[in-house]
Design a protein around this motif. Structure first.
Motif, mmCIF file in Angstrom:
data_model
loop_
_atom_site.group_PDB
_atom_site.id
_atom_site.type_symbol
_atom_site.label_atom_id
_atom_site.label_comp_id
_atom_site.label_asym_id
_atom_site.label_seq_id
_atom_site.Cartn_x
_atom_site.Cartn_y
_atom_site.Cartn_z
ATOM 1 N N THR A 149 -79.724 30.823 39.452
ATOM 2 C CA THR A 149 -81.158 30.490 39.624
ATOM 3 C C THR A 149 -81.723 30.771 38.322
ATOM 4 O OG1 THR A 149 -81.321 30.850 41.906
ATOM 5 C CG2 THR A 149 -83.265 31.149 40.670
ATOM 6 N N ALA A 150 -81.255 31.935 37.679
ATOM 7 C CA ALA A 150 -81.967 32.315 36.284
ATOM 8 C C ALA A 150 -81.475 31.118 35.309
ATOM 9 C CB ALA A 150 -81.350 33.576 35.880
ATOM 10 N N VAL A 151 -80.388 30.586 35.165
ATOM 11 C CA VAL A 151 -79.978 29.693 34.056
ATOM 12 C C VAL A 151 -80.768 28.290 34.367
ATOM 13 C CG1 VAL A 151 -78.012 28.013 33.493
ATOM 14 C CG2 VAL A 151 -77.800 30.590 33.912
ATOM 15 N N ARG A 152 -80.825 27.872 35.835
ATOM 16 C CA ARG A 152 -81.648 26.807 35.987
ATOM 17 C C ARG A 152 -82.971 26.838 35.901
ATOM 18 N NH1 ARG A 152 -77.649 26.706 41.091
ATOM 19 N NH2 ARG A 152 -76.081 25.663 40.353
ATOM 20 N N TYR A 153 -83.690 28.041 36.191
ATOM 21 C CA TYR A 153 -85.092 28.003 36.041
ATOM 22 C C TYR A 153 -85.310 28.132 34.601
ATOM 23 C CZ TYR A 153 -89.639 30.511 35.545
ATOM 24 O OH TYR A 153 -91.025 30.534 35.337
ATOM 25 N N THR A 154 -84.599 28.721 33.396
ATOM 26 C CA THR A 154 -84.858 28.701 32.209
ATOM 27 C C THR A 154 -84.232 27.244 31.645
ATOM 28 O OG1 THR A 154 -82.606 29.811 31.738
ATOM 29 C CG2 THR A 154 -84.760 31.190 31.740
ATOM 30 N N LEU A 155 -83.652 26.458 31.936
ATOM 31 C CA LEU A 155 -83.278 25.294 31.648
ATOM 32 C C LEU A 155 -84.499 24.311 32.153
ATOM 33 C CD1 LEU A 155 -79.466 24.696 32.378
ATOM 34 C CD2 LEU A 155 -80.486 24.738 30.129
ATOM 35 N N GLN A 156 -85.024 24.667 33.197
ATOM 36 C CA GLN A 156 -86.100 23.875 33.719
ATOM 37 C C GLN A 156 -87.308 24.238 32.588
ATOM 38 O OE1 GLN A 156 -87.406 24.369 38.078
ATOM 39 N NE2 GLN A 156 -89.065 25.634 37.046
#
Length: 121
Positions: free
Chosen positions: A30-37
């Motif tokens: 979730t952290a990776v996907r959020y920061t990529l977002q």
């Protein structure tokens, strides 16, 4: 179809867990996907693809559009490196020099596009 946006409160909590504690794989994802977002939102475009396998990838940064096949400008790294870059704990220059990222193409540079999120100390 576009992916559902990760709400800011959920994303920030996941990033906080991922960088400060022994986080679960789900929290890291979730952290990776959020920061990529956030990267894609703040640096919109299709010139560069940033990959953090196995969790996600985004196209970002204005410039020539890529539509088919392998993009000419790609940056790839592990989740730990990406989260350090995304939160400002690691600079792009240091990451590139350390060999923890692979970058190919003339526009494969995140200078000026990271950090995307600063965490309180």
């Amino acid at each position: 179809m576009a992916r559902a946006r990760i709400p800011d409160d959920v994303g920030r909590d996941a990033v906080d867990l991922a960088v400060r504690e022994a986080a679960s794989r789900d929290d890291i994802a979730t952290a990776v996907r959020y920061t990529l977002q956030l990267l894609a939102e703040h640096s919109s475009g299709n010139t560069l693809e940033v990959r953090v396998p196995p969790f996600g990838a985004v196209q970002c940064i204005e410039g020539p559009r890529h539509t088919r096949g392998t993009p000419p400008n790609v940056i790839e790294m592990d989740a730990e490196t990406w989260l350090a870059l995304a939160t400002g704990a690691l600079s792009w220059a240091d990451a590139a020099a350390s060999g923890t990222v692979t970058a190919s193409g003339q526009r494969a540079d995140l200078t000026g596009h990271i950090p995307v999120l600063r965490l309180p100390h």
